[in-house]
Design a protein around this motif. Sequence first.
Motif, PDB file in Angstrom:
ATOM      1  N   LEU A 293      10.217   1.104  75.887  1.00  0.00           N
ATOM      2  CA  LEU A 293       9.632   1.075  77.222  1.00  0.00           C
ATOM      3  C   LEU A 293       9.073  -0.307  77.546  1.00  0.00           C
ATOM      4  CD1 LEU A 293       7.739   4.519  77.264  1.00  0.00           C
ATOM      5  CD2 LEU A 293       9.877   3.938  78.419  1.00  0.00           C
ATOM      6  N   PHE A 294       8.495  -0.973  76.544  1.00  0.00           N
ATOM      7  CA  PHE A 294       7.976  -2.312  76.752  1.00  0.00           C
ATOM      8  C   PHE A 294       9.101  -3.271  77.095  1.00  0.00           C
ATOM      9  CE2 PHE A 294       6.819  -6.567  75.440  1.00  0.00           C
ATOM     10  CZ  PHE A 294       5.542  -6.729  75.948  1.00  0.00           C
ATOM     11  N   ALA A 295      10.223  -3.172  76.352  1.00  0.00           N
ATOM     12  CA  ALA A 295      11.362  -4.060  76.610  1.00  0.00           C
ATOM     13  C   ALA A 295      11.925  -3.822  78.013  1.00  0.00           C
ATOM     14  CB  ALA A 295      12.443  -3.839  75.550  1.00  0.00           C
ATOM     15  N   GLU A 296      11.932  -2.548  78.461  1.00  0.00           N
ATOM     16  CA  GLU A 296      12.421  -2.265  79.804  1.00  0.00           C
ATOM     17  C   GLU A 296      11.475  -2.807  80.874  1.00  0.00           C
ATOM     18  OE1 GLU A 296      12.761   1.943  79.841  1.00  0.00           O
ATOM     19  OE2 GLU A 296      14.573   2.006  78.574  1.00  0.00           O
ATOM     20  N   ARG A 297      10.173  -2.759  80.605  1.00  0.00           N
ATOM     21  CA  ARG A 297       9.188  -3.217  81.577  1.00  0.00           C
ATOM     22  C   ARG A 297       9.084  -4.743  81.587  1.00  0.00           C
ATOM     23  NH1 ARG A 297       6.760  -0.935  85.817  1.00  0.00           N
ATOM     24  NH2 ARG A 297       6.285   0.957  84.593  1.00  0.00           N
ATOM     25  N   PHE A 298       9.187  -5.370  80.389  1.00  0.00           N
ATOM     26  CA  PHE A 298       9.023  -6.823  80.269  1.00  0.00           C
ATOM     27  C   PHE A 298      10.242  -7.419  79.550  1.00  0.00           C
ATOM     28  CE2 PHE A 298       4.796  -4.800  79.815  1.00  0.00           C
ATOM     29  CZ  PHE A 298       4.174  -5.271  80.969  1.00  0.00           C
ATOM     30  N   PRO A 299      11.388  -7.463  80.194  1.00  0.00           N
ATOM     31  CA  PRO A 299      12.603  -7.995  79.536  1.00  0.00           C
ATOM     32  C   PRO A 299      12.418  -9.460  79.123  1.00  0.00           C
ATOM     33  CG  PRO A 299      12.939  -7.727  81.910  1.00  0.00           C
ATOM     34  CD  PRO A 299      11.649  -7.072  81.590  1.00  0.00           C
ATOM     35  N   GLY A 300      12.855  -9.763  77.903  1.00  0.00           N
ATOM     36  CA  GLY A 300      12.775 -11.118  77.389  1.00  0.00           C
ATOM     37  C   GLY A 300      11.428 -11.493  76.822  1.00  0.00           C
ATOM     38  N   ARG A 301      10.458 -10.578  76.867  1.00  0.00           N
ATOM     39  CA  ARG A 301       9.120 -10.887  76.356  1.00  0.00           C
ATOM     40  C   ARG A 301       8.932 -10.242  74.994  1.00  0.00           C
ATOM     41  NH1 ARG A 301       3.538  -9.053  79.439  1.00  0.00           N
ATOM     42  NH2 ARG A 301       2.114  -9.325  77.649  1.00  0.00           N
ATOM     43  N   ALA A 302       8.362 -10.978  74.064  1.00  0.00           N
ATOM     44  CA  ALA A 302       8.160 -10.457  72.710  1.00  0.00           C
ATOM     45  C   ALA A 302       7.111  -9.350  72.736  1.00  0.00           C
ATOM     46  CB  ALA A 302       7.726 -11.570  71.771  1.00  0.00           C
TER      47      ALA A 302
END
Length: 375
Positions: A293-302
């Motif tokens: 869910l984090f990757a979907e919300r903040f693409p490209g962010r670690a």
Amino acid sequence: MGALAVEEGFVRFVDRTTTPAFVEEASRIALTGRGLGTAPESRGQVAMTGRLTGGAPFEIKGTLGALGGPLNFELDGKLTDFPLPRVNPYSNKLIGWVARRGAFGATVHYRVIDNRIEATNDLLIGQPEYAPSRSGDEVRERVGVPFGLLVSLLKNVRGEIRLSVPISGDLASRQFDLSDAFWAAVRETAVSVMALPVSWVGKIFYTEDARIETVRIWPVYFEAGGTSFARGFDRHAERLAGFLRDAPGVTLAMKPVHTVEDIVALKREAVHQRIDAAAREPGQTAATVAARLFAERFPGRAPPAGLDALVTELVQAEPNPDAAARRLAARRMETTRARLEAAKGARNAERLRVTEGVVPVEASGQGRIEFEIVP
């Protein structure tokens, strides 16, 4: 005068200075007097009984000084079961309210020696119901709160108002005004009657000249984002229920207030619900779902390390839960209503009003239900 006696007397009084004119009749009057005179040392005895319109009995007895002055007398009087609507011409003129129903009784003692008055007035108003009759509210000007609110606060558990109003002063003094003295005594007496029950659930605030400025009822607070009372406020809710029980004329308006803590808790709950729902699928854990869910919300962010850190970031990015906030407000209102109604059943239900409109969100503090006494 050696003796004076009147039997089966009748008096009709008409005052056309009011609108409508005030008319009262006293019948079956029995009057006796002994030792009445104009000599300075005169001390006459007088007694009178009778009935007013509708059968309300009255009695007056005591002593009178010299009829030519200075003013000296000591009298006791009693009136019972006098219908309040009978004095509507005066109440309309003096305070801008009229009685729809109710009965009035009084036991009074007046003592005047050389124009110095000392008086007590024990008043009983049974089951009063009033309505405004014109613009303006003399009681609010004199006491500090609207007359309708004052009546609701003064009613006891039997729906009665009991007041003991003392009056004292020098009738010959230019500074003494009987009307002002009476209103000052009413204000002081009303405050003393209201102060104790209100102190259990709120506070009375006063102006510099000792008039009531406002009557504030403390709110009930809730745990962030939930419908459980904050620690200690379940007892406050119980005190509020007792206040409603003992003051049957009081109606409370309830208003929900959210804070940022409530909104954050609702966002956190929404994030956890999505994570838990997806984690039920085979091969999924709460941590892997949160990372996705984090990757979907903040693409490209670690992503941050750990489930709690992931949830914190997702909560910050979560849209405002407007629908959930409305539901939370409604549930808190129902929780509060249920607790307040429990003490007296349906009787309290009619005296709890819901304030409609947008629920405010404050930057600090705890979510709560606020109360306001309404006429």
